[in-house]
Each structure stands twice: as structure tokens, then as C-alpha cells.
Design a protein around this motif. Sequence first.
Motif, PDB file in Angstrom:
ATOM      1  N   THR A 129      -2.147  13.335 -11.839  1.00 50.82           N
ATOM      2  CA  THR A 129      -1.271  13.776 -10.757  1.00 50.82           C
ATOM      3  C   THR A 129      -1.891  15.005 -10.103  1.00 50.82           C
ATOM      4  O   THR A 129      -2.707  15.688 -10.719  1.00 50.82           O
ATOM      5  N   ASN A 130      -1.524  15.253  -8.854  1.00 45.59           N
ATOM      6  CA  ASN A 130      -2.207  16.316  -8.104  1.00 45.59           C
ATOM      7  C   ASN A 130      -1.542  17.695  -8.196  1.00 45.59           C
ATOM      8  O   ASN A 130      -1.956  18.631  -7.528  1.00 45.59           O
ATOM      9  N   ASP A 182       1.591  18.477  -7.280  1.00 45.04           N
ATOM     10  CA  ASP A 182       2.716  18.690  -6.364  1.00 45.04           C
ATOM     11  C   ASP A 182       4.066  18.582  -7.059  1.00 45.04           C
ATOM     12  O   ASP A 182       5.046  19.185  -6.625  1.00 45.04           O
ATOM     13  N   SER A 183       4.126  17.794  -8.115  1.00 45.79           N
ATOM     14  CA  SER A 183       5.392  17.707  -8.852  1.00 45.79           C
ATOM     15  C   SER A 183       5.100  17.421 -10.321  1.00 45.79           C
ATOM     16  O   SER A 183       3.964  17.131 -10.696  1.00 45.79           O
ATOM     17  N   LEU A 214      -4.354  25.319 -10.509  1.00 41.29           N
ATOM     18  CA  LEU A 214      -3.930  24.099 -11.173  1.00 41.29           C
ATOM     19  C   LEU A 214      -4.536  24.112 -12.568  1.00 41.29           C
ATOM     20  O   LEU A 214      -5.709  24.446 -12.726  1.00 41.29           O
ATOM     21  N   ARG A 255       0.745  22.975 -11.432  1.00 38.78           N
ATOM     22  CA  ARG A 255       0.495  24.180 -10.647  1.00 38.78           C
ATOM     23  C   ARG A 255       1.108  25.404 -11.317  1.00 38.78           C
ATOM     24  O   ARG A 255       2.230  25.353 -11.818  1.00 38.78           O
ATOM     25  N   LYS A 269       9.145  28.507  -7.998  1.00 38.34           N
ATOM     26  CA  LYS A 269      10.076  27.417  -8.263  1.00 38.34           C
ATOM     27  C   LYS A 269      10.617  27.399  -9.693  1.00 38.34           C
ATOM     28  O   LYS A 269      11.071  26.378 -10.191  1.00 38.34           O
ATOM     29  N   ASN A 287      12.513  18.511  -5.576  1.00 38.68           N
ATOM     30  CA  ASN A 287      13.289  19.104  -4.494  1.00 38.68           C
ATOM     31  C   ASN A 287      14.764  19.307  -4.838  1.00 38.68           C
ATOM     32  O   ASN A 287      15.607  19.335  -3.968  1.00 38.68           O
TER      33      ASN A 287
END
Length: 352
Positions: free
Chosen positions: A43-44, A46-47, A173, A181, A267, A317
Amino acid sequence: MTRFLFLLGAAAVAQAKLQKGVDIHCVGIRAHALHYEVEGEETNGDSLAEVRSAQINMEPLPSRDDHCLALSKSENRSQEVCYGVNQDASCAAAKADLPLESGVDCKNLGAEAGLFYSLNYTMLEVNAVAVGFRGMTLKGALELHTSPSASKVAMKGSKVLRDNQATRVVHTLVGCPVCVRVSVSVAMPTTLDYSLALNDAADLTVGAEMEVEIGDMSMTWEKKHGWKKSVETKPTMTMSPVLSGNVDVRAQLGLQMSSSLQVDIDKLAWYHVDMAPSFPTRFELKDSSSTSPTLCSDSHAEFSLSHEADLHVSMFNKTHEFKHWGPVKDFSKGKRLHKCVDVPTDEGLVIV
Ligand SMILES: *[C@@H]1O[C@H](CO)[C@@H](O)[C@H](O)[C@H]1NC(C)=O
Ligand SMILES: *[C@@H]1O[C@H](CO)[C@@H](O)[C@H](O)[C@H]1NC(C)=O
Ligand SMILES: *[C@@H]1O[C@H](CO)[C@@H](O)[C@H](O)[C@H]1NC(C)=O
């Protein structure tokens, strides 16, 4: 819903990769070790949707500070991250006096601290988060300097010495290709309230130098037990009065600073240490008719410390957990400061 989660978990198990390691990050010239153990699908970052579990831990690593110092020199950028107000490149001394009003200026206040953060996450749940500071020291000179050319002998005001703009100190990362992240920011909003009433315009420097060893301060939130203080702090404080002047003067000075050292994990959570030093001071010339008059100051210095934390886990989100703690007062200490200095008398100066 239970079944959905089970299936998602099973899918992740099928292709899960385990990534483990430690990265060194420089926050200014301070080295930090970022340990991670991440398991999941590629996974990159982002989540966390593809991440089965993530254990992340960041703490100061003083034994590698020399590496960060060398790096900051070789890259030739002023990448010092001073937490504070009006510090020079060493982060310890004042750059130049800060002008408050015409003929009146003040010095500096800085905090030194390592950052501490840990996360325990397993599929769709945050089990534990800890955040705070390590080896925190507050150092500064809270001084007011007035010049004989000051247009006013009475003043009162409030000045924002540093706004709440945060500096991102880590943005990376870990665990790639199972990327997670880590984004950490620091801010230190600081305001000074001051008042000064003089009987005449004067060349005067008055205030205090202080050093407060605060040590480690952090909070841990656990799913089962909620918030708890990670360590008990017993700050030690030294304060010494600063005084010089060369005229017949009587004055009342009020200096009250409020400053907050803040770390934010993007976050996820934030942690604030709020500090409020104050120095109400009265000063006057003693023995003004003698040949060796002295200028004396009397202050009641105070320092108080409190902390506050917030957890706001936002994934996909949506904010999943929202837990607030504090503010809670940790420490408040008062000290009487008295100082007298000889007033230089030369032929040209007649004191009456
Ligand atoms: C470093 O930066 C300063 C100012 O940006 C510049 O004057 C100096 O030449 C640079 N030194 C090196 C070694 O690049
Ligand atoms: C993370 O949390 C889980 C659930 O509370 C616990 O079983 C596990 O031991 C924790 N892992 C670490 C490294 O603390
Ligand atoms: C979250 O919201 C942003 C913009 O509000 C959107 O670009 C992004 O795709 C959303 N992410 C998810 C995982 O829904």
C-alpha cells in the motif's frame, strides 16, 4: 459487519508481508530512532486499509546526534529546529533584542526537547498511542530593556512573540512496500503580557534569567484503560534576577509569558505542555542622597506548568476515536527574588 471484517482479515493474511526496521531521523541536530514493524499488503501509505498491524515507536537517540550535526552542516541549510522565541543558531541565546515598543525590548525563551511517539495498531483499531517529550529543558531570559529616549514612561500591552504555525519535523513512510505514513509537527505559540510604569524615562534592564529542567513528559492512551501519564515529572527551577540601570528611578514592572510546546501526530493525536513564567517586580533607588546609591528590585517570580492531550484517530476519512485529556496542572512554584546593584555615579550625574 463481523463477517466482512473476518473476510478482509483473511485476505490480508494470504498476502501479508512483514516489514521491520529502524530509520534515523534528524529533527534539527537531534537524532531520533524510528522503529517500525508493519504487516499487511502492499500500500502507498495513504490509508491503513491494507495494513494488518503496525507498531511504531519514535524516540531520541542522542548517540547519533553527531550524524545530524554533520548532516546539517554538509547540506548547508539552517535546519536548526529551535522550539522557542528569538533564538540564535545555537538555540540557546537570544538573536537580538525583540522590540516591544519604541525604546523597549525583551529577550528570548527556548525549549529543548526530544520527541516521543508510539503507536500500536491492529486491523481497524488503534490499541495504544503515546506522545510527548523527552529531556525537556526551558531556558531563557525574560528581560525588559528601556532606553532614556523612550517616548512613554507608562506602557501596557500584549505581544505575540511566536504564532501557532507548526513546523513539520518528520514526514516519512515506513515499512514500504507496506507503507505507513509518519507525520510529526511541532509548534510553540508564545505571548508576552507586559506593563511598566516609570517615574521618568530611564536606561534600565530588568527581568530574570531562568532555567527549568522539566525532564520527560508524555501521555499514553490505551483502548482498555484510557489516558494515563507516562511519567511523573519533578521539575527543578533556577531563576536569577537581572538588573542594571543608572538613573534615579522608581518603577513597577509586570512580565507574564504564556508559551505552549506542542507536538502533533497527523490524524492521530496531539500533546501540549503549557508554561507560564511571570515576574511582577517593583524597583527603586535606595540611599539616593548618599554617594553610593543602589538600585534594588523585588520580584515574586512564578512558574507554572500544565499539560493537555487529544486523541482523534481518523481513518478512511472518519474520526473513529475522540478522547480529550486535561488541561491538568503539574507544577507551580513561586520564588522571591531580590537584587541590588550599585548605581554608577560620575561627575556629570547628580543624584538628588
Ligand atoms: C552556504 O549558504 C550560504 C548562504 O546561503 C552561502 O553564502 C555559502 O556560500 C554556502 N556555502 C557552501 C559551502 O555551499
Ligand atoms: C499491541 O496491542 C495489542 C492489543 O492490546 C497487544 O496484545 C499487543 O501486545 C500490543 N503490542 C505491543 C508491541 O505493545
Ligand atoms: C478522503 O477525502 C479526500 C478529500 O476529502 C479524498 O480525496 C480521499 O479520496 C478520501 N479517502 C478515502 C480513503 O475515502
